[in-house]
Design a protein around this motif. Structure first.
Motif, mmCIF file in Angstrom:
data_model
loop_
_atom_site.group_PDB
_atom_site.id
_atom_site.type_symbol
_atom_site.label_atom_id
_atom_site.label_comp_id
_atom_site.label_asym_id
_atom_site.label_seq_id
_atom_site.Cartn_x
_atom_site.Cartn_y
_atom_site.Cartn_z
ATOM 1 N N CYS A 66 6.403 1.074 7.177
ATOM 2 C CA CYS A 66 5.803 1.276 8.491
ATOM 3 C C CYS A 66 6.013 2.721 8.918
ATOM 4 N N GLU A 67 5.586 3.011 10.133
ATOM 5 C CA GLU A 67 5.683 4.381 10.621
ATOM 6 C C GLU A 67 7.128 4.848 10.772
ATOM 7 N N HIS A 68 8.056 3.908 10.750
ATOM 8 C CA HIS A 68 9.470 4.286 10.824
ATOM 9 C C HIS A 68 10.072 4.501 9.444
ATOM 10 N N CYS A 84 7.353 -3.177 14.170
ATOM 11 C CA CYS A 84 6.027 -3.116 13.538
ATOM 12 C C CYS A 84 5.642 -4.373 12.759
ATOM 13 N N CYS A 134 10.798 -4.216 9.832
ATOM 14 C CA CYS A 134 10.829 -3.454 11.082
ATOM 15 C C CYS A 134 10.517 -4.373 12.265
HETATM 16 ZN ZN LIG Z 1 8.304 0.267 12.204
#
Ligand SMILES: [Zn+2]
Length: 452
Positions: free
Chosen positions: A74-76, A86, A83
C-alpha cells in the motif's frame, strides 16, 4: 494523528474526484493514461500495490486476483492487506476471533463451509393450502338434544378438553337418573350381603341366603357399570360421573359439555344456542393448523419423473400476504389419479405452519427442488451481498483475514442459493453477519457520500 487522518480523507476525496473526471472523459475506454491521482506527499507507490492507481482508473478488488492483492504493497509501503488504514481497498477485513461464533461460542458473525447438494432443476407450481386431515376433527353431538350454550366462535383457537358447547339431552337426564338409581341399588345390595355374611358366621341364617345376597350384589355391580358406560358414551368424563354420585337426584339435569378432543382452530360452526340437533350431525370443524397440507397440480410429464417414495423431494411454499415468508416442506404424496380434464396429478406437500399464517383455501406458489442432478455449490442466502449490481461473499483467506470475492448466483432455494461461479466446496465463508462487514469494505464510497 488527527491531522494525518484528515489528510488521508482529503487525499481520498481528491483521488475520487480525479477518478470520476477521468472516467467521464474516457467513457467506456479502458486505455486511460497514467495519472498521479492518488499522490501522497509521503511515498511513491511501489510494485503491484499501485494496481488501483497505476492505470489511472480504479480497478475493483472484485476484478483483481487474491494472490496479486496479497503481495501488493500500500501507500505506506507495507503489505497492503496488513495495513489497517488501506486494507479495505482490497475488500479485505481483519476479524478478531472474539466476534466469530464458533464451537458453541456466540458471536456477531457466523461462518459456514461452502457446501454442495445434488440439484437438477426447480419446478415451479401453484397450489392451495388445505387442512391436514389427520389433524382435523369433525365434532358432532353424541346425543340428540337442545344446544344450551356455544362457547367458541369461528377462528378461535382452542385447546384439548376446552368445552365447545353444552347440550341438554333427555337421554342424558335419563341415563344420569338411572345411574343414581343403580348406585343406590348397589349400596343396598352391599349392605345386605354384609349382613347375611354376619348372620351366617353366627350360624343364624343358612349359607344359601348369604350366597343369594352375594349374587344380588354382583348383579348390581354389573348394572351400575353398564349405566356408567352409557354415560361415558354420552360424553361425560369419569370425573363428571364421579361428581354425579355426590349430587342429589332432584338436581340432575340432562346437560352435558362437549369438549375439544385436540388443540386447534375452529374452522366451521353450524349451530346456535337453542337449536335442536340430532346426534351425529357435524356442528364444529376443528383443525390443528400448526401443520397444513399444500396440494399442487403436477403436469402429467412431471408426475412421471417424480417418485416420492424413492427420495424426499424438498419443496418451498410462498404466499402473498405472509410477508414474503418461505415455508420449507417435503413432497410426500402423489395422487394415483389423474384429473381427466386438466391432465394434472395432485401432489401433497406437508408444511409446518407454527405461526398460523397459511390458511386453508389460500393459493400459494410452490417450488420443487428436483433431485438427481449434479452436485452444485450452495451457500446460505444471507452470506451473499450486493453492491452496484455485483454480488459477493466474504471468504476466509488466512488467519484473521477475510476477503470479499465475486460470485455468480444461480437459483435460490429455501435459505440457500446456488453459486454458479466464484466458490468451491470446502471454502469457509461468512454467513450470518456478513452485512456487518460490507460497510467496512465500502468505506471509501461511504466517505465520498458524506463529503457530498
Ligand atoms: Zn496503508
Amino acid at each position: 494523528m488527527k491531522k494525518r487522518k484528515n489528510l488521508i480523507i482529503i487525499t481520498t476525496i481528491l483521488f475520487l474526484v480525479v477518478v470520476v473526471i477521468i472516467g467521464f472523459r474516457n467513457q467506456g475506454t479502458s486505455e486511460v493514461t497514467s495519472t498521479k491521482a492518488a499522490g501522497t506527499d509521503t511515498e511513491e507507490q511501489t510494485g503491484s500495490g499501485a494496481a488501483a492507481t497505476e492505470h489511472g482508473e480504479e480497478k475493483s478488488d472484485l476484478d483483481r486476483s487474491v494472490d496479486e492483492m496479497w503481495t501488493a504493497k500500500c501507500e505506506h509501503d507495507i503489505l497492503h492487506y496488513t495495513c489497517d488504514e488501506c486494507r479495505y481497498e482490497l475488500g479485505a477485513v481483519k476479524l478478531s476471533p472474539t466476534v466469530i461464533a464458533e464451537n458453541g461460542k456466540s458471536g456477531l458473525i457466523n461462518t459456514t463451509p461452502v457446501g454442495t447438494q445434488p440439484f437438477s432443476r426447480v419446478l415451479p407450481l401453484t397450489g392451495e393450502v388445505q387442512v391436514n386431515d389427520t389433524k382435523t376433527v369433525h365434532v358432532s353431538s353424541p346425543l340428540p338434544g337442545i344446544v344450551r350454550r356455544t362457547m367458541v366462535n369461528i377462528g378461535q383457537k382452542v385447546s384439548a378438553d376446552d368445552v365447545l358447547f353444552e347440550i341438554d339431552s333427555p337421554e342424558v337426564a335419563e341415563a344420569k337418573a338411572d345411574y343414581l338409581k343403580k348406585m343406590a341399588v348397589l349400596q343396598l345390595a352391599r349392605k345386605t350381603a354384609e349382613r347375611e355374611a354376619n348372620l351366617f358366621a353366627k350360624k343364624i341364617s343358612a349359607e344359601v341366603e348369604m350366597q343369594e345376597a352375594k349374587t344380588r350384589q354382583a348383579e348390581a355391580e354389573i348394572e351400575l357399570a353398564n349405566t356408567r358406560t352409557r354415560l361415558t358414551r354420552s360424553g361425560l368424563s369419569s370425573k363428571e360421573i364421579e361428581m354425579l354420585g355426590n349430587s342429589a337426584a332432584n338436581t340432575v339435569t340432562g346437560v352435558i359439555a362437549v369438549r375439544a378432543s385436540q388443540n386447534g382452530t375452529v374452522l366451521e360452526g353450524h349451530v346456535n344456542s337453542g337449536e335442536f340437533v340430532e346426534s351425529g350431525k357435524e356442528l364444529f370443524v376443528l383443525s390443528d393448523l400448526s401443520e397444513v397440507w399444500v396440494w399442487a397440480n403436477l403436469k402429467e410429464s412431471d408426475a412421471l419423473t417424480l417418485n416420492p417414495s424413492g427420495s424426499k423431494i424438498p419443496a418451498e411454499v410462498s404466499a402473498q400476504g405472509t410477508g414474503g415468508k418461505k415455508y420449507q416442506g417435503t413432497l410426500d404424496v402423489i395422487s394415483g389419479m389423474m384429473h381427466e380434464q386438466t391432465r394434472t396429478v395432485r401432489a401433497r406437500i406437508t408444511i409446518s405452519n407454527s405461526e398460523g399464517l397459511l390458511r386453508p383455501g389460500m393459493f400459494v406458489n410452490v417450488k420443487l427442488l428436483l433431485p438427481g442432478g449434479e452436485n452444485v455449490v450452495t451457500v446460505p442466502k444471507v452470506a451473499v451481498l450486493a453492491d452496484e449490481g455485483r454480488t459477493f461473499v466474504f471468504v476466509h483467506k488466512e488467519g484473521d483475514y477475510w476477503i470479499r470475492r465475486p460470485v455468480t448466483l444461480g437459483e435460490t432455494f429455501g435459505d440457500q442459493v446456488i453459486i454458479r461461479n466464484g466458490l468451491t466446496s470446502g471454502q469457509k465463508i461468512i454467513a450470518d453477519g456478513s452485512f456487518l462487514l460490507k460497510s467496512d469494505v465500502l468505506r471509501k464510497k461511504m466517505g465520498a457520500g458524506c463529503a457530498d
